[in-house]
Write a protein that holds these residues in place. Structure first.
Motif, PDB file in Angstrom:
ATOM      1  N   THR A   3       0.845  -1.186   0.000  1.00 16.37           N
ATOM      2  CA  THR A   3       0.000   0.000   0.000  1.00 16.37           C
ATOM      3  C   THR A   3       0.882   1.237   0.000  1.00 16.37           C
ATOM      4  O   THR A   3       1.866   1.297   0.745  1.00 16.37           O
ATOM      5  CB  THR A   3      -0.901   0.050   1.255  1.00 16.37           C
ATOM      6  OG1 THR A   3      -0.123  -0.272   2.418  1.00 16.37           O
ATOM      7  CG2 THR A   3      -2.069  -0.902   1.150  1.00 16.37           C
ATOM      8  N   ASP A   4       0.525   2.223  -0.816  1.00 19.44           N
ATOM      9  CA  ASP A   4       1.208   3.504  -0.711  1.00 19.44           C
ATOM     10  C   ASP A   4       0.684   4.230   0.524  1.00 19.44           C
ATOM     11  O   ASP A   4      -0.177   3.724   1.255  1.00 19.44           O
ATOM     12  CB  ASP A   4       1.036   4.341  -1.986  1.00 19.44           C
ATOM     13  CG  ASP A   4      -0.414   4.698  -2.282  1.00 19.44           C
ATOM     14  OD1 ASP A   4      -1.288   4.522  -1.410  1.00 19.44           O
ATOM     15  OD2 ASP A   4      -0.674   5.162  -3.410  1.00 19.44           O
ATOM     16  N   GLU A   5       1.205   5.427   0.790  1.00 20.40           N
ATOM     17  CA  GLU A   5       0.822   6.125   2.018  1.00 20.40           C
ATOM     18  C   GLU A   5      -0.682   6.347   2.110  1.00 20.40           C
ATOM     19  O   GLU A   5      -1.307   6.081   3.146  1.00 20.40           O
ATOM     20  CB  GLU A   5       1.540   7.469   2.107  1.00 20.40           C
ATOM     21  CG  GLU A   5       1.174   8.255   3.348  1.00 20.40           C
ATOM     22  CD  GLU A   5       1.871   9.598   3.442  1.00 20.40           C
ATOM     23  OE1 GLU A   5       1.458  10.423   4.283  1.00 20.40           O
ATOM     24  OE2 GLU A   5       2.831   9.826   2.688  1.00 20.40           O
ATOM     25  N   THR A   6      -1.285   6.817   1.018  1.00 20.44           N
ATOM     26  CA  THR A   6      -2.724   7.097   1.051  1.00 20.44           C
ATOM     27  C   THR A   6      -3.532   5.826   1.270  1.00 20.44           C
ATOM     28  O   THR A   6      -4.470   5.793   2.073  1.00 20.44           O
ATOM     29  CB  THR A   6      -3.165   7.792  -0.244  1.00 20.44           C
ATOM     30  OG1 THR A   6      -2.465   9.028  -0.379  1.00 20.44           O
ATOM     31  CG2 THR A   6      -4.655   8.065  -0.237  1.00 20.44           C
ATOM     32  N   GLY A   7      -3.167   4.757   0.558  1.00 22.18           N
ATOM     33  CA  GLY A   7      -3.880   3.493   0.727  1.00 22.18           C
ATOM     34  C   GLY A   7      -3.765   2.963   2.138  1.00 22.18           C
ATOM     35  O   GLY A   7      -4.741   2.449   2.716  1.00 22.18           O
ATOM     36  N   LYS A   8      -2.589   3.081   2.717  1.00 23.46           N
ATOM     37  CA  LYS A   8      -2.387   2.630   4.093  1.00 23.46           C
ATOM     38  C   LYS A   8      -3.259   3.425   5.061  1.00 23.46           C
ATOM     39  O   LYS A   8      -3.913   2.855   5.943  1.00 23.46           O
ATOM     40  CB  LYS A   8      -0.911   2.770   4.471  1.00 23.46           C
ATOM     41  CG  LYS A   8      -0.598   2.441   5.915  1.00 23.46           C
ATOM     42  CD  LYS A   8       0.904   2.380   6.161  1.00 23.46           C
ATOM     43  CE  LYS A   8       1.574   3.719   5.975  1.00 23.46           C
ATOM     44  NZ  LYS A   8       3.016   3.656   6.334  1.00 23.46           N
ATOM     45  N   VAL A  27      -5.293  -1.794  -5.392  1.00 21.12           N
ATOM     46  CA  VAL A  27      -4.472  -0.690  -5.875  1.00 21.12           C
ATOM     47  C   VAL A  27      -5.400   0.461  -6.223  1.00 21.12           C
ATOM     48  O   VAL A  27      -6.592   0.268  -6.482  1.00 21.12           O
ATOM     49  CB  VAL A  27      -3.633  -1.081  -7.106  1.00 21.12           C
ATOM     50  CG1 VAL A  27      -2.623  -2.171  -6.752  1.00 21.12           C
ATOM     51  CG2 VAL A  27      -4.529  -1.523  -8.253  1.00 21.12           C
ATOM     52  N   THR A  28      -4.852   1.644  -6.243  1.00 19.60           N
ATOM     53  CA  THR A  28      -5.613   2.834  -6.596  1.00 19.60           C
ATOM     54  C   THR A  28      -4.854   3.601  -7.670  1.00 19.60           C
ATOM     55  O   THR A  28      -3.633   3.746  -7.575  1.00 19.60           O
ATOM     56  CB  THR A  28      -5.823   3.743  -5.372  1.00 19.60           C
ATOM     57  OG1 THR A  28      -6.505   3.009  -4.355  1.00 19.60           O
ATOM     58  CG2 THR A  28      -6.646   4.978  -5.732  1.00 19.60           C
ATOM     59  N   GLY A  29      -5.570   4.068  -8.689  1.00 21.38           N
ATOM     60  CA  GLY A  29      -4.896   4.822  -9.731  1.00 21.38           C
ATOM     61  C   GLY A  29      -5.858   5.599 -10.602  1.00 21.38           C
ATOM     62  O   GLY A  29      -7.075   5.386 -10.575  1.00 21.38           O
ATOM     63  N   GLU A  30      -5.283   6.489 -11.371  1.00 25.16           N
ATOM     64  CA  GLU A  30      -6.061   7.320 -12.289  1.00 25.16           C
ATOM     65  C   GLU A  30      -6.164   6.651 -13.647  1.00 25.16           C
ATOM     66  O   GLU A  30      -5.180   6.113 -14.166  1.00 25.16           O
ATOM     67  CB  GLU A  30      -5.407   8.690 -12.446  1.00 25.16           C
ATOM     68  CG  GLU A  30      -6.143   9.625 -13.403  1.00 25.16           C
ATOM     69  CD  GLU A  30      -5.480  10.985 -13.552  1.00 25.16           C
ATOM     70  OE1 GLU A  30      -5.896  11.759 -14.428  1.00 25.16           O
ATOM     71  OE2 GLU A  30      -4.521  11.262 -12.789  1.00 25.16           O
TER      72      GLU A  30
END
Length: 327
Positions: free
Chosen positions: A76-81, A194-197
């Motif tokens: 997880t990146d910072e935002t996901g965490k 995952v999260t992305g544009e």
């Protein structure tokens, strides 16, 4: 404060820091079952004290600081965490910048300056293998030995096992690298996401009858290339919607063998998603990425993949990570 979840950074003024709180400490990459045991302990102690429970975590991940040129597959990146932490019932998170100053802080200075003086904690929860301070000499046993003199309580959580082995972020990375999605989900306590544009692509899928939402993942993502059953979240709050779908992660060997790309086909969706931010949760693995002789053979396989994805998703109707709002 946003949506009841406070994020306290190094520059936060003292008056926004709740005194007497309970802190769960860790890197929390993935917020897996082991992490959740530590968080649950902090929540229990906080309820007994009628005080807030906070996670304390570090950004960037210490591994990135010490080995900046080594690929780091973060779950997880910072935002996901932070979104995962916000979904656990914690009141907030203390995000500490991990830099040369932090790396050089002794364990005793960390305890006295950060935990006692700055945060004013009344209790701390950690995992059995958590280390901190210069040279990683700080340990759960050090916290336990210091607790009576400091007037705080320390709860040390043992490891949580999955198939007779401790759950860890590295074990989950290995499972994802081997496309063992069920194992990764079990250790995480929910689907990996995952999260992305959504970006513009070559639009080949549209011509094949499978228009896709294309997302670039982190270059160090270690997920095995292949085809997956996915569940997709779009929007926030009352506007949040979920869609089932099938996704390909890989280099598109039939066409260009280019840079890795996540291509998501949403079932029963009509509309334009360019520029949208999507959460893509991986529910099941279907097959490895393959090279086909032509478009006709590829479309036949895509039809089979979509049917397989629908079956897997029907068997997991509620599978989606529990995410909180962080603003």
């Amino acid at each position: 404060m946003t949506s009841g979840f406070t994020i306290i950074r190094d520059t936060a003024p003292a008056d926004v820091i709740p005194r007497g709180g309970v802190v769960a400490m860790g890197n929390f990459d993935g917020v897996h079952l082991g992490h959740r045991a530590v968080i649950a302990a902090a929540l229990r102690m906080a309820r007994l004290r009628a005080k807030p429970a906070l996670a304390m975590t570090f950004e960037p991940h210490p591994r990135k600081f010490f080995s900046p040129n080594t690929p780091q597959f973060r779950l997880t990146d910072e935002t996901g965490k932070l979104r995962l932490l916000a979904g656990t019932g914690l009141a907030g998170a203390v995000v500490m910048t991990f830099d040369a100053t932090r790396a050089g802080t002794t364990a005793q200075d960390f305890i006295h300056h950060d935990l006692i003086e700055r945060l004013g904690v009344s209790a701390v929860a950690v995992g059995y293998d958590f280390h901190f301070g210069k040279g990683r000499v700080g340990s759960p046993s050090l916290l336990v030995s210091e607790a009576p003199r400091l007037g705080i309580e320390v709860d040390v959580q043992p490891h949580v096992d999955f198939e007779e082995r401790p759950v860890s972020s590295s074990a989950i990375r290995m499972a994802l690298a081997e496309a063992q999605i069920a194992n990764a989900t079990a250790m995480l306590g929910g689907p990996w996401f995952v999260t992305g544009e959504v970006i513009h692509g070559e639009k080949r899928g549209r011509g094949l009858g499978y228009p896709t939402a294309n997302i670039h993942l982190d270059r160090d993502c270690g997920l095995r290339h292949g085809i997956y059953a996915v569940r997709v979240g779009h929007g926030k709050g009352k506007d949040h919607r979920r869609f089932d779908g099938v996704a390909s992660f890989g280099r598109r060997p039939t066409f260009d063998n280019g840079a890795p790309l996540l291509e998501v086909f949403l079932f029963d969706f009509q509309g334009d998603l360019y520029g949208a931010i999507l959460d893509v949760a991986f529910i099941g693995f279907i097959r490895d990425e393959l090279k086909f002789d032509g478009a006709e053979a590829l479309v036949r396989q895509m039809d089979d993949d979509a049917a397989c994805a629908r079956i897997q998703l029907a068997a997991a109707p509620d599978a989606f990570p529990k995410l909180g709002e962080i603003g």
